[in-house]
Design a protein around this motif. Structure first.
Motif, PDB file in Angstrom:
ATOM      1  N   GLY A  43      18.396  21.104 -16.474  1.00  0.00           N
ATOM      2  CA  GLY A  43      17.789  21.982 -15.487  1.00  0.00           C
ATOM      3  C   GLY A  43      16.308  21.716 -15.324  1.00  0.00           C
ATOM      4  N   TYR A  44      15.860  21.755 -14.082  1.00  0.00           N
ATOM      5  CA  TYR A  44      14.454  21.548 -13.746  1.00  0.00           C
ATOM      6  C   TYR A  44      13.946  22.713 -12.908  1.00  0.00           C
ATOM      7  N   ILE A  45      12.658  22.971 -13.045  1.00  0.00           N
ATOM      8  CA  ILE A  45      11.941  23.915 -12.194  1.00  0.00           C
ATOM      9  C   ILE A  45      10.747  23.151 -11.629  1.00  0.00           C
ATOM     10  N   ALA A  46      10.529  23.269 -10.323  1.00  0.00           N
ATOM     11  CA  ALA A  46       9.369  22.616  -9.712  1.00  0.00           C
ATOM     12  C   ALA A  46       8.093  23.276 -10.222  1.00  0.00           C
ATOM     13  N   VAL A  47       7.077  22.466 -10.451  1.00  0.00           N
ATOM     14  CA  VAL A  47       5.834  22.977 -11.035  1.00  0.00           C
ATOM     15  C   VAL A  47       5.233  24.108 -10.202  1.00  0.00           C
ATOM     16  N   ALA A  82       9.620  19.599 -12.795  1.00  0.00           N
ATOM     17  CA  ALA A  82       9.532  18.552 -11.780  1.00  0.00           C
ATOM     18  C   ALA A  82       8.145  18.634 -11.152  1.00  0.00           C
ATOM     19  N   THR A  83       7.388  17.556 -11.264  1.00  0.00           N
ATOM     20  CA  THR A  83       6.003  17.547 -10.790  1.00  0.00           C
ATOM     21  C   THR A  83       5.863  16.699  -9.534  1.00  0.00           C
ATOM     22  N   LEU A  84       4.705  16.817  -8.924  1.00  0.00           N
ATOM     23  CA  LEU A  84       4.380  16.039  -7.734  1.00  0.00           C
ATOM     24  C   LEU A  84       3.007  15.412  -7.898  1.00  0.00           C
ATOM     25  N   SER A 110      12.420  17.475  -6.103  1.00  0.00           N
ATOM     26  CA  SER A 110      13.770  17.024  -6.448  1.00  0.00           C
ATOM     27  C   SER A 110      13.908  15.514  -6.282  1.00  0.00           C
ATOM     28  N   VAL A 111      13.361  14.994  -5.200  1.00  0.00           N
ATOM     29  CA  VAL A 111      13.393  13.551  -4.966  1.00  0.00           C
ATOM     30  C   VAL A 111      12.630  12.834  -6.073  1.00  0.00           C
TER      31      VAL A 111
END
Length: 147
Positions: A43-47, A82-84, A110-111
């Motif tokens: 499981g991931y959570i966007a930052v 999940a980072t950008l 996500s990408v």
């Protein structure tokens, strides 16, 4: 996704808030989604979700700063983030498939993290997504079919 690989899912903000705020009628399914992230999937959570949730919890739901920190630390024990980078934020800002920046950033996160599915109650917000968005119900069917 190759056989034997763990499925990677990004959990949308609405699913997390369902559990944190005990929101009915969504609580039970959303809890089950989070439970799957403890052992069955990655499981991931966007930052940026953390700052969005902090605003919602602290400013509109009257959570203290300490309650927010405690809640986020519990999530960080289970979930990856999940980072950008700058180029990915630029891509999210300029993605014309999305009218909502937060949804575009969820998509871009996500990408960037090679996510298999975005789990959300608002699949229509991700029609332009390169990563399939699925409901909690469909996610649970998919996960339990793999068992």
């Amino acid at each position: 996704m190759q056989c034997g690989e763990n499925m990677k899912v990004l959990i949308d903000t609405n699913i997390l808030l369902d559990v944190i705020l005990l929101r009915e009628p969504h609580l039970e399914l959303s809890k089950r989604v989070l439970q799957c992230c403890q052992s069955l999937v990655d499981g991931y959570i966007a930052v940026h979700t953390f700052s969005n949730m902090f605003y919602i919890l602290h400013e509109t739901e009257d959570f203290s700063v300490e309650e927010c920190r405690n809640t986020f630390n519990k999530l960080l024990y289970v979930f990856d983030v999940a980072t950008l980078d700058k180029s990915e934020v630029i891509a999210a800002v300029n993605n014309e498939a999305f009218d909502d920046l937060e949804d575009s950033m969820q998509h871009q996160s996500s990408v960037a993290a090679n996510i298999d599915y975005i789990v959300t109650r608002n699949t229509n917000d991700f029609i332009g997504s390169a990563v399939p968005a699925i409901t909690p119900e469909d996610f649970l069917k998919l996960v339990h079919k793999r068992d």
